[in-house]
Scaffold this motif. Structure first.
Motif, PDB file in Angstrom:
ATOM      1  N   ASN A 235       0.821  -1.214   0.000  1.00  6.02           N
ATOM      2  CA  ASN A 235       0.000   0.000   0.000  1.00  6.02           C
ATOM      3  C   ASN A 235       0.858   1.268   0.000  1.00  6.02           C
ATOM      4  O   ASN A 235       0.554   2.258   0.652  1.00  6.02           O
ATOM      5  CB  ASN A 235      -0.968   0.010   1.198  1.00  6.02           C
ATOM      6  CG  ASN A 235      -2.220   0.854   0.913  1.00  6.02           C
ATOM      7  OD1 ASN A 235      -2.651   0.987  -0.239  1.00  6.02           O
ATOM      8  ND2 ASN A 235      -2.785   1.458   1.946  1.00  6.02           N
ATOM      9  N   PRO A 270      -3.408  -4.119  -2.080  1.00  2.93           N
ATOM     10  CA  PRO A 270      -2.827  -3.957  -0.739  1.00  2.93           C
ATOM     11  C   PRO A 270      -3.187  -5.148   0.149  1.00  2.93           C
ATOM     12  O   PRO A 270      -4.327  -5.629   0.115  1.00  2.93           O
ATOM     13  CB  PRO A 270      -3.463  -2.652  -0.243  1.00  2.93           C
ATOM     14  CG  PRO A 270      -3.729  -1.884  -1.508  1.00  2.93           C
ATOM     15  CD  PRO A 270      -4.140  -2.914  -2.511  1.00  2.93           C
ATOM     16  N   VAL A 275      -4.998  -3.118   5.288  1.00  2.00           N
ATOM     17  CA  VAL A 275      -6.250  -2.331   5.185  1.00  2.00           C
ATOM     18  C   VAL A 275      -7.263  -2.724   6.253  1.00  2.00           C
ATOM     19  O   VAL A 275      -8.239  -2.027   6.477  1.00  2.00           O
ATOM     20  CB  VAL A 275      -6.854  -2.409   3.761  1.00  2.00           C
ATOM     21  CG1 VAL A 275      -5.967  -1.689   2.768  1.00  2.00           C
ATOM     22  CG2 VAL A 275      -7.066  -3.842   3.317  1.00  2.00           C
ATOM     23  N   SER A 278      -8.041  -0.077   9.294  1.00  2.00           N
ATOM     24  CA  SER A 278      -8.601   1.204   8.820  1.00  2.00           C
ATOM     25  C   SER A 278      -7.630   2.039   7.975  1.00  2.00           C
ATOM     26  O   SER A 278      -7.836   3.225   7.793  1.00  2.00           O
ATOM     27  CB  SER A 278      -9.142   2.048   9.999  1.00  2.00           C
ATOM     28  OG  SER A 278      -8.079   2.584  10.756  1.00  2.00           O
ATOM     29  N   GLU A 279      -6.538   1.405   7.487  1.00  2.00           N
ATOM     30  CA  GLU A 279      -5.662   2.113   6.548  1.00  2.00           C
ATOM     31  C   GLU A 279      -6.365   2.124   5.196  1.00  2.00           C
ATOM     32  O   GLU A 279      -6.881   1.104   4.745  1.00  2.00           O
ATOM     33  CB  GLU A 279      -4.320   1.372   6.446  1.00  2.00           C
ATOM     34  CG  GLU A 279      -3.287   2.104   5.619  1.00  2.00           C
ATOM     35  CD  GLU A 279      -1.931   1.377   5.591  1.00  2.00           C
ATOM     36  OE1 GLU A 279      -1.393   1.213   4.484  1.00  2.00           O
ATOM     37  OE2 GLU A 279      -1.430   0.987   6.661  1.00  2.00           O
ATOM     38  N   LYS A 280      -6.385   3.287   4.578  1.00  2.00           N
ATOM     39  CA  LYS A 280      -7.120   3.417   3.323  1.00  2.00           C
ATOM     40  C   LYS A 280      -6.300   2.836   2.171  1.00  2.00           C
ATOM     41  O   LYS A 280      -5.136   3.194   1.986  1.00  2.00           O
ATOM     42  CB  LYS A 280      -7.364   4.914   3.065  1.00  2.00           C
ATOM     43  CG  LYS A 280      -8.656   5.196   2.338  1.00  2.00           C
ATOM     44  CD  LYS A 280      -8.926   6.704   2.347  1.00  2.00           C
ATOM     45  CE  LYS A 280     -10.080   7.005   1.455  1.00  2.00           C
ATOM     46  NZ  LYS A 280      -9.987   7.347   0.165  1.00  2.00           N
ATOM     47  N   PRO A 281      -6.880   1.920   1.370  1.00  2.00           N
ATOM     48  CA  PRO A 281      -6.100   1.412   0.232  1.00  2.00           C
ATOM     49  C   PRO A 281      -5.908   2.498  -0.826  1.00  2.00           C
ATOM     50  O   PRO A 281      -6.836   3.265  -1.102  1.00  2.00           O
ATOM     51  CB  PRO A 281      -6.960   0.265  -0.319  1.00  2.00           C
ATOM     52  CG  PRO A 281      -8.330   0.518   0.191  1.00  2.00           C
ATOM     53  CD  PRO A 281      -8.212   1.318   1.455  1.00  2.00           C
TER      54      PRO A 281
END
Length: 311
Positions: A235, A270, A275, A278-281
């Motif tokens: 990512n 990713p 993800v 809560s990590e945004k792809p």
């Protein structure tokens, strides 16, 4: 290439792999992959004779008569997995790159025995097998750096399910300032393991805009770089960085990269572990063979290939 843009004392990191599990070494690998996208490794346990043998085999192949080499060209090769050619994608290029290559995609020992040129077959197979341990070590460390602590069979297959080796030959050039050995591009691999010999010429884009850093050959070392597939799967945490090769006016140059790739049938995106938190792809899911086709459809154009996977 404008020589005023070359960083005189610039150097990519050089990492000693003898204690690869040491936390400091692991950190330096992950830092190099995220900040530079390139690093050299020494004390990596790939025997020196394997590296010397592939060098001799590369010269032996390119010394063959043109009609023998042409048996492996796009027009005559019995398989897409064995390809002798010039430049990169001649049909899409305004000007050709000053390079010949033999590209060998590994399917099985049986296929290699049947289809690969006998003058270099055994040496290439050995050269592809011996670095497998260090490739797994690097991927294990890089995954840990993303908090992916378990590399199971499925993940290993996604990261390194297929391999291709290129034997690259850059003949000395009467007007090196008018051409390039290889134009600006990033690789589409997970990782690339590059063996370069005495003659330099590889330049990597630095962190300051249009700066370029020369990667001098270090005897016995291997150059490692992150490819687009790993940039997508991480990512964007690990960077696949532009590089190029300048033509040489006085000497022939060879280099031998191993491209460690997902399999063509794999979907790359990713990693779910990234993800899930809560990590945004920033990349979408793409079929790896579609990504490869996109790369080979056009001339080398810096980092543009990755746009194919951007959200």
């Amino acid at each position: 290439m404008c020589m005023t843009n070359i960083v005189p004392q610039g150097s990519i990191p050089i990492i000693d792999m003898s204690n690869w599990e040491d936390l400091k070494v692991a950190k330096s690998i992950c830092d190099a992959a995220s900040e530079w996208g390139f690093f050299q490794i020494v004390n990596h346990d790939v025997p020196v004779e394997v590296l010397e043998n592939i060098k001799d085999a590369t010269y032996n192949f390119f010394r063959l008569p043109a009609e023998v080499k042409n048996k492996y060209s796009k027009e005559h090769s019995s398989s897409n997995n064995v390809r002798f050619g010039t430049s990169f994608t001649p049909q899409a290029e305004k000007a050709l790159e000053w390079k010949d290559y033999l590209s060998l995609f590994y399917v099985s020992e049986e296929e290699a025995s049947a289809l690969w040129p006998s003058v270099c077959r055994e040496q290439v197979l050995d050269y592809m097998k011996k670095p497998e341990v260090v490739i797994k070590q690097l991927l294990q460390v890089l995954m840990k750096g993303l908090n992916v602590n378990e590399v199971d069979e499925a993940k290993e297959s996604l990261l390194m399910g297929s391999m291709r080796t290129n034997l690259n030959y850059y003949p000395k050039c009467p007007n090196p300032e008018l051409t390039v050995g290889v134009g600006r591009h990033s690789d589409v691999s997970t990782l690339t393991i590059l063996l370069q010999y005495e003659i330099g010429g590889l330049f990597v884009r630095g962190n300051e805009g249009d700066d370029w850093i020369h990667v001098p050959p270090i005897k016995g070392s291997l150059v490692i770089n992150v490819g687009d597939a790993l940039q997508i799967m991480s990512n964007g945490r690990y960077r696949s960085v532009e590089h190029r090769v300048v033509a040489n006016g006085s000497k022939n140059r060879i280099s031998v990269p191993i491209f460690v790739n997902p399999r063509p049938v794999d979907m790359i995106e990713p990693l779910p572990e990234l993800v899930a938190n809560s990590e945004k792809p920033i990349y979408k899911q793409v079929l790896y063979s579609d990504y490869i086709k996109h790369f080979f459809r056009k001339a080398h154009d810096g980092k543009k290939t990755i746009e194919f996977a951007e959200l």
